[in-house]
Design a protein around this motif. Structure first.
Motif, PDB file in Angstrom:
ATOM      1  N   GLY A   1      13.944  26.216  49.984  1.00 24.08           N
ATOM      2  CA  GLY A   1      15.077  26.635  49.170  1.00 24.08           C
ATOM      3  C   GLY A   1      16.248  26.993  50.051  1.00 24.08           C
ATOM      4  O   GLY A   1      16.061  27.411  51.203  1.00 24.08           O
TER       5      GLY A   1
ATOM      6  N   GLU B   1      20.477  28.712  49.979  1.00 24.76           N
ATOM      7  CA  GLU B   1      21.581  29.338  49.256  1.00 24.76           C
ATOM      8  C   GLU B   1      22.704  29.595  50.232  1.00 24.76           C
ATOM      9  O   GLU B   1      22.481  30.124  51.326  1.00 24.76           O
ATOM     10  CB  GLU B   1      21.147  30.648  48.591  1.00 24.76           C
TER      11      GLU B   1
ATOM     12  N   ARG C   1      17.795  33.709  45.893  1.00 25.96           N
ATOM     13  CA  ARG C   1      17.546  32.452  45.176  1.00 25.96           C
ATOM     14  C   ARG C   1      16.856  31.437  46.078  1.00 25.96           C
ATOM     15  O   ARG C   1      16.020  30.655  45.602  1.00 25.96           O
ATOM     16  CB  ARG C   1      18.863  31.877  44.650  1.00 25.96           C
TER      17      ARG C   1
ATOM     18  N   ASP D   1      13.262  32.441  45.990  1.00 22.57           N
ATOM     19  CA  ASP D   1      12.733  32.171  44.651  1.00 22.57           C
ATOM     20  C   ASP D   1      12.477  30.673  44.460  1.00 22.57           C
ATOM     21  O   ASP D   1      11.437  30.265  43.918  1.00 22.57           O
ATOM     22  CB  ASP D   1      13.698  32.663  43.580  1.00 22.57           C
ATOM     23  N   ASP D   2      13.430  29.850  44.907  1.00 24.03           N
ATOM     24  CA  ASP D   2      13.285  28.403  44.743  1.00 24.03           C
ATOM     25  C   ASP D   2      12.110  27.869  45.555  1.00 24.03           C
ATOM     26  O   ASP D   2      11.359  26.999  45.098  1.00 24.03           O
ATOM     27  CB  ASP D   2      14.567  27.685  45.158  1.00 24.03           C
TER      28      ASP D   2
ATOM     29  N   GLU E   1       8.910  28.967  43.822  1.00 23.40           N
ATOM     30  CA  GLU E   1       8.707  28.213  42.583  1.00 23.40           C
ATOM     31  C   GLU E   1       8.216  26.802  42.880  1.00 23.40           C
ATOM     32  O   GLU E   1       7.298  26.284  42.223  1.00 23.40           O
ATOM     33  CB  GLU E   1       9.998  28.173  41.776  1.00 23.40           C
ATOM     34  N   GLN E   2       8.815  26.175  43.875  1.00 22.79           N
ATOM     35  CA  GLN E   2       8.405  24.832  44.257  1.00 22.79           C
ATOM     36  C   GLN E   2       6.960  24.824  44.745  1.00 22.79           C
ATOM     37  O   GLN E   2       6.213  23.875  44.503  1.00 22.79           O
ATOM     38  CB  GLN E   2       9.344  24.307  45.351  1.00 22.79           C
TER      39      GLN E   2
END
Length: 373
Positions: free
Chosen positions: A230, A232, A251, A254-255, A258-259
């Motif tokens: 991820g 940002e 973020r 988080d990304d 999540e991935q």
């Protein structure tokens, strides 16, 4: 990895060749098996800066992917992400990612090398004319502001420095391995308040190379999977009327999680980019890695130490291990997940968050690595 040196010596090119040869040998392949090459180098235009010409100088040919990647301290994860996307799209199959730097040169210290990066024009020129040279005073301003906003105290900085030093004692590659306690920390001279010398990273001459591939027959039997990435980029503008020193980056984590299909509770460790002690505190808090505790309480309570809930910068980080931009946290994550940490090995480590930042925390990159079952 090459040995990490505190003395002038080999050029970035020589170091990159050495690290690349070692990585190829580790994977059981040679230059002919590589069809992608991504090169990273320290910021600033220097005559010896590593670039795409390393392809020829390093013995590569017939490449399908060749790029120089530069997002400052976020570069390493960006290289891995770029390699992953190239492999998934069929643009390459086996990619070498290499970073090399040699800021220590005869006749001057690393501080002088870094202080002159960024040029003389615009805001950087105004800063330099005002005596704000390099990263230490700018991060000191950042630290003062962050401590004022969050209520953090100097003891929190001390805890980061002593904790990473404790980890470094078990790392034969760390360049600083003398035990450090609170008294020793307080004896460290103040460079730019509130940052003491021991709050600052230790630059070295060295290189790290890694191989990203979808080839399941590579020689090394211990494979790591890139489970998620991820990024940002807050794109801050440091002008009056706005808070521009910190914030952002969650973020990216988080990304990546999540991935990967994971949560923070699934992490065995965190390896974070720590050019200064305050950055460790900021990222722990910004990335929501400390639960309901403040970052200072978390570190002082042993959360990042051996046996803690989130062992962090387990090789000594960049404060006591070595500063090689974003390759420092990635190399340590790989060592730990391979079970090669020796005296500092985190028991049962299977997953790691690797974090990289660029500039004055202007860029965030996060990656989740997992040991293949």
């Amino acid at each position: 990895m090459t040995p990490m040196s505190l003395k002038p010596g080999k050029s970035p090119l020589q170091l990159a060749c050495e690290a690349t040869h070692a990585a190829l040998a580790d994977a059981g392949i040679d230059h002919r098996d590589v069809d992608g090459l991504l090169v990273g180098s320290s910021q600033g235009v220097r005559p010896d800066r590593l670039g795409v010409t390393f392809a020829a100088q390093g013995g590569f040919s017939d490449l399908r992917l060749l790029e120089h990647v530069e997002i400052k301290g976020a570069t390493t994860i960006a290289m891995v992400q770029r390699a992953q996307l190239a492999i998934e799209s069929g643009a390459a199959s086996t990619v070498v990612c290499v970073f090399a730097d040699a800021p220590l040169v005869a006749g001057k210290g690393a501080g002088s090398t870094y202080a002159h990066s960024g040029g003389q024009a615009g805001a950087r020129g105004l800063e330099r004319a005002s005596g704000v040279l390099g990263s230490v005073p700018t991060y000191a301003l950042l630290a003062q502001r962050w401590m004022h906003v969050t209520g953090a105290v100097p003891e929190d900085l001390c805890a980061v420095a002593t904790t990473t030093r404790a980890w470094a004692l078990g790392n034969p590659d760390a360049v600083v391995r003398k035990p450090l306690d609170v008294t020793g920390y307080l004896e460290s001279p103040m460079i730019s308040e509130p940052l003491r010398r021991l709050d600052c990273a230790r630059p070295v001459n060295g290189a790290v190379a890694i191989i990203v591939s979808d080839n399941e027959t590579l020689g090394n039997p211990i494979r790591l999977h890139v489970r998620g990435t991820g990024r940002e980029h807050p794109v801050r503008r440091r002008r009056a009327g706005s808070e521009s020193w910190f914030g952002g980056g969650r973020r990216a984590v988080d990304d990546a999680l999540e991935q990967a299909g994971m949560s923070r509770a699934d992490l065995s460790m965190a390896q974070l980019y720590d050019p200064f002690s305050v950055v460790t505190l900021m990222l722990l808090e910004e990335y929501a890695l400390t639960g309901k505790s403040s970052a200072g309480d978390f570190v002082r309570g042993g959360g990042t130490s051996a046996g803690g809930t989130l062992p962090t910068n387990t090789g000594g980080g960049q404060l006591s291990g070595f500063y090689l931009q974003g390759m420092t946290p990635l190399a340590e994550a790989m060592i730990q997940l391979r079970g090669q940490g020796g005296d500092r090995q985190v028991p049962g480590a299977t997953t790691a968050l690797v974090g990289g930042i660029g500039g004055r925390i202007d860029h965030h990159a996060a990656m989740i690595l997992e040991r293949a079952s």
